[in-house]
Design a protein around this motif. Structure first.
Motif, mmCIF file in Angstrom:
data_model
loop_
_atom_site.group_PDB
_atom_site.id
_atom_site.type_symbol
_atom_site.label_atom_id
_atom_site.label_comp_id
_atom_site.label_asym_id
_atom_site.label_seq_id
_atom_site.Cartn_x
_atom_site.Cartn_y
_atom_site.Cartn_z
ATOM 1 N N MET A 1 84.092 -12.206 -35.355
ATOM 2 C CA MET A 1 82.879 -13.052 -35.356
ATOM 3 C C MET A 1 81.804 -12.477 -34.440
ATOM 4 O O MET A 1 80.622 -12.539 -34.718
ATOM 5 C CB MET A 1 83.241 -14.473 -34.901
ATOM 6 N N THR A 2 82.207 -11.938 -33.297
ATOM 7 C CA THR A 2 81.242 -11.412 -32.347
ATOM 8 C C THR A 2 81.254 -9.906 -32.368
ATOM 9 O O THR A 2 82.141 -9.270 -32.908
ATOM 10 C CB THR A 2 81.542 -11.911 -30.919
ATOM 11 N N ASP A 3 80.241 -9.313 -31.731
ATOM 12 C CA ASP A 3 80.103 -7.870 -31.703
ATOM 13 C C ASP A 3 80.168 -7.380 -30.271
ATOM 14 O O ASP A 3 79.614 -7.986 -29.366
ATOM 15 C CB ASP A 3 78.753 -7.442 -32.295
ATOM 16 N N THR A 4 80.813 -6.255 -30.071
ATOM 17 C CA THR A 4 80.869 -5.660 -28.748
ATOM 18 C C THR A 4 79.585 -4.899 -28.483
ATOM 19 O O THR A 4 79.088 -4.177 -29.326
ATOM 20 C CB THR A 4 82.055 -4.681 -28.656
ATOM 21 N N LEU A 5 79.043 -5.082 -27.296
ATOM 22 C CA LEU A 5 77.820 -4.381 -26.944
ATOM 23 C C LEU A 5 78.047 -2.888 -26.911
ATOM 24 O O LEU A 5 79.045 -2.406 -26.389
ATOM 25 C CB LEU A 5 77.322 -4.855 -25.565
ATOM 26 N N ARG A 6 77.106 -2.148 -27.461
ATOM 27 C CA ARG A 6 77.180 -0.701 -27.481
ATOM 28 C C ARG A 6 76.006 -0.136 -26.703
ATOM 29 O O ARG A 6 74.970 -0.776 -26.581
ATOM 30 C CB ARG A 6 77.077 -0.189 -28.933
ATOM 31 N N PRO A 7 76.128 1.097 -26.195
ATOM 32 C CA PRO A 7 74.954 1.756 -25.628
ATOM 33 C C PRO A 7 73.896 1.906 -26.706
ATOM 34 O O PRO A 7 74.210 2.059 -27.885
ATOM 35 C CB PRO A 7 75.492 3.133 -25.185
ATOM 36 N N ALA A 8 72.640 1.835 -26.280
ATOM 37 C CA ALA A 8 71.566 1.999 -27.251
ATOM 38 C C ALA A 8 71.635 3.378 -27.874
ATOM 39 O O ALA A 8 71.832 4.381 -27.199
ATOM 40 C CB ALA A 8 70.211 1.812 -26.564
ATOM 41 N N GLU A 9 71.487 3.459 -29.194
ATOM 42 C CA GLU A 9 71.586 4.720 -29.886
ATOM 43 C C GLU A 9 70.316 5.535 -29.693
ATOM 44 O O GLU A 9 69.250 4.990 -29.423
ATOM 45 C CB GLU A 9 71.803 4.450 -31.381
ATOM 46 N N ASP B 1 67.576 -2.685 -32.498
ATOM 47 C CA ASP B 1 68.824 -3.210 -33.046
ATOM 48 C C ASP B 1 68.779 -3.322 -34.569
ATOM 49 O O ASP B 1 69.627 -3.984 -35.171
ATOM 50 C CB ASP B 1 69.129 -4.574 -32.418
ATOM 51 N N LYS B 2 67.772 -2.679 -35.172
ATOM 52 C CA LYS B 2 67.685 -2.537 -36.632
ATOM 53 C C LYS B 2 67.615 -3.894 -37.356
ATOM 54 O O LYS B 2 68.359 -4.165 -38.284
ATOM 55 C CB LYS B 2 68.887 -1.740 -37.168
ATOM 56 N N ALA B 3 66.666 -4.725 -36.934
ATOM 57 C CA ALA B 3 66.497 -6.011 -37.599
ATOM 58 C C ALA B 3 65.640 -5.909 -38.846
ATOM 59 O O ALA B 3 65.622 -6.836 -39.658
ATOM 60 C CB ALA B 3 65.860 -7.017 -36.639
ATOM 61 N N VAL C 1 73.508 -5.397 -31.908
ATOM 62 C CA VAL C 1 72.953 -5.549 -30.569
ATOM 63 C C VAL C 1 73.431 -4.434 -29.655
ATOM 64 O O VAL C 1 74.616 -4.102 -29.634
ATOM 65 C CB VAL C 1 73.338 -6.920 -29.975
ATOM 66 N N SER C 2 72.527 -3.877 -28.894
ATOM 67 C CA SER C 2 72.861 -2.753 -28.028
ATOM 68 C C SER C 2 72.286 -2.956 -26.635
ATOM 69 O O SER C 2 71.380 -3.757 -26.427
ATOM 70 C CB SER C 2 72.334 -1.446 -28.616
ATOM 71 N N LEU C 3 72.836 -2.212 -25.690
ATOM 72 C CA LEU C 3 72.337 -2.158 -24.320
ATOM 73 C C LEU C 3 72.026 -0.720 -23.964
ATOM 74 O O LEU C 3 72.708 0.190 -24.442
ATOM 75 C CB LEU C 3 73.365 -2.696 -23.324
ATOM 76 N N PRO C 4 71.028 -0.478 -23.101
ATOM 77 C CA PRO C 4 70.851 0.879 -22.593
ATOM 78 C C PRO C 4 72.073 1.307 -21.785
ATOM 79 O O PRO C 4 72.782 0.465 -21.217
ATOM 80 C CB PRO C 4 69.609 0.766 -21.697
ATOM 81 N N GLU C 5 72.340 2.603 -21.736
ATOM 82 C CA GLU C 5 73.566 3.097 -21.122
ATOM 83 C C GLU C 5 73.708 2.705 -19.670
ATOM 84 O O GLU C 5 74.810 2.466 -19.175
ATOM 85 C CB GLU C 5 73.631 4.624 -21.266
#
Length: 466
Positions: A1-9, A327-329, A458-462
């Protein structure tokens, strides 16, 4: 259901071959607090939004704002915890997407987009009333001009804007302090009037303010101090987000509540009669309590405060659009445009995208803007509270973050209260907001969900990971 935060691509900043870019970490907790307070813009809220509350709630206005501020403490706890857990320029949508699922996050994004697009012109249109001592201009044209000026300022470096807005903020705090001193020194009624629950009737009589009216007014009261969430939007530009986001959120709420609530109490006690209070002409009251010169000074300070608010709101709103593109919306060409950074490190296309429509909205009926904003803010806070309730599951339980006291009681109580406040709003504004949300859900179902592997991730900066 949820997504793990990833570093921003690498593609999050631009898909044009320029290489990876990210927002600069250039401000500390003081600069963040100045920018966030300027977004709350206590003086312009006091002079633009509060008069409408006086018109419907009369002497119960201060009580309603006080109740709203108490509710906002619980909301601020949720923002402080989630903002340090997930420090993303996406703000609410990043937090909710990660903890409650992508669809919930998308709906929060749409609600926040409604708020960030509507609120600046609502505030900006109030400028005309406060430059009236110098020049009379159509409110819509004045608001549009303020929005365009704020958009130009929003293209500058964030550190420069922190100093600009800091200077303006000092002036608006002075204006609020002058109003408080004058109101208390010319009091026509005692402190008991703050809970007397009366409003001037249509035919010169006195009408009671019911509990239902107070509950309905809470949606606008929540909006009065709503800007403390800006600290979350700025989290990618704060030097120490996991520490400074919580400090900025809580400090801003405390300071803004004092700056707004104290003058509201003073105005309630200082108005010569209930009709004058309900009329809400604060400039006339200040002039009557002092002199034309003092009234003009206060009015000009408020006008500057509105410009200040416009600048910070455009800054905040552009970060939301920047993060949504990262985040490619949107379709790829739109993502590429909205994620472009200018020479000052600001997302210039996103800034223009929120500023120019804001100028156009200055020509829309003000009551509709207020109503849709109140419903959107309440619904957005409700979903953030749901995310806060889910924020300590699984791996998030061990992520370094500020943790609110009295969890899970705080988010559970907040969900119950905000749900009740929401259903008490005017049906027409619920329908407007619901219709927009329904269209957004269709976009999710037809475009985003089939592309879930590549879009709305959804992403976060590294440097914000871990």
């Amino acid at each position: 259901m949820t997504d793990t935060l990833r570093p921003a691509e690498p593609a999050h900043a631009a898909e044009t071959g320029d290489g990876p870019r990210k927002l600069k970490r250039s401000i500390g907790v003081v600069g963040g607090t100045l920018l966030t307070l300027s977004c709350v813009t206590p003086a312009s809220t006091l002079f633009v939004v509060v008069p409408d509350l006086f018109g419907t709630l009369g002497t119960a206005t201060a009580l309603t704002i006080a109740i709203g501020s108490v509710l906002c403490i619980a909301v601020a706890f949720c923002y402080a915890e989630l903002g340090t857990l997930i420090p993303s320029a996406g703000g609410e949508y990043a937090m909710v997407s990660t903890l409650a699922g992508r669809l919930a996050g998308w709906l929060v994004f749409v609600l926040s987009l409604l708020v960030v697009v509507i609120v600046p012109p609502v505030i900006a249109m109030g400028t005309a009333d406060y430059i009236a001592p110098l020049v009379h201009v159509d409110p819509a044209l004045t608001g549009a001009g303020v929005m365009l000026l704020a958009t130009l300022a929003g293209l500058l470096d964030l550190r420069a804007n922190a100093w600009i807005t800091g200077v303006f903020l000092v002036l608006e705090v002075i204006a609020a302090a002058v109003v408080a001193v004058l109101g208390f020194s010319h009091a026509h009624r005692g402190a008991g009037s703050l809970v007397s629950m009366e409003v001037a009737g249509a035919h010169g009589g006195i009408d009671p303010v019911t509990a239902a009216l107070v509950v309905s007014g809470l949606a606008i009261a929540l909006f009065v101090t709503q800007g403390f969430s800006t600290a979350v939007y700025l989290s990618e530009e704060l030097e120490h987000p996991r520490r400074d986001v919580a400090r900025t959120v809580l400090a801003t709420l405390a300071i803004s509540t004092v700056i707004i609530l104290v003058p509201v109490a003073a105005i309630t006690m200082g108005a010569t009669d209930l009709k004058e209070l309900t009329g809400g002409d604060l400039s006339a009251m200040v002039t009557a309590w002092s002199s034309t010169a003092v009234g003009t000074f206060v009015s000009l300070c408020v006008a500057l405060a509105i410009v200040n608010a416009g600048i910070v709101m455009v800054i905040q709103n552009s970060r939301v659009l920047f993060a949504s593109a990262r985040d490619k919306a949107w379709p790829t060409p739109v993502n590429s445009l909205l994620s472009r950074l200018g020479r000052f490190g600001s997302p210039w296309v996103a800034t223009l995208t929120v500023g120019i429509p804001g100028a156009l909205l200055c020509f829309v009926d003000l009551d509709t803007l207020y109503g849709v904003t109140g419903v959107s803010v309440t619904a957005m806070y409700l979903l953030v509270a749901v995310a806060a309730l889910l924020g300590r599951r699984d791996s998030h339980r061990h992520t370094p973050a500020w943790r609110m006291p009295l969890w899970p009681a705080v988010p559970v109580l907040l969900i119950a209260v905000l749900g009740y406040v929401l259903v008490q709003q005017e049906p027409v504004y619920l329908l407007w907001t619901g219709g927009i949300t329904a269209v957004a859900t269709l976009y999710w179902a037809l475009y985003l969900r089939p592309r879930r592997d590549t879009h709305w991730r959804v992403s976060l900066p590294e440097d914000a990971q871990g």
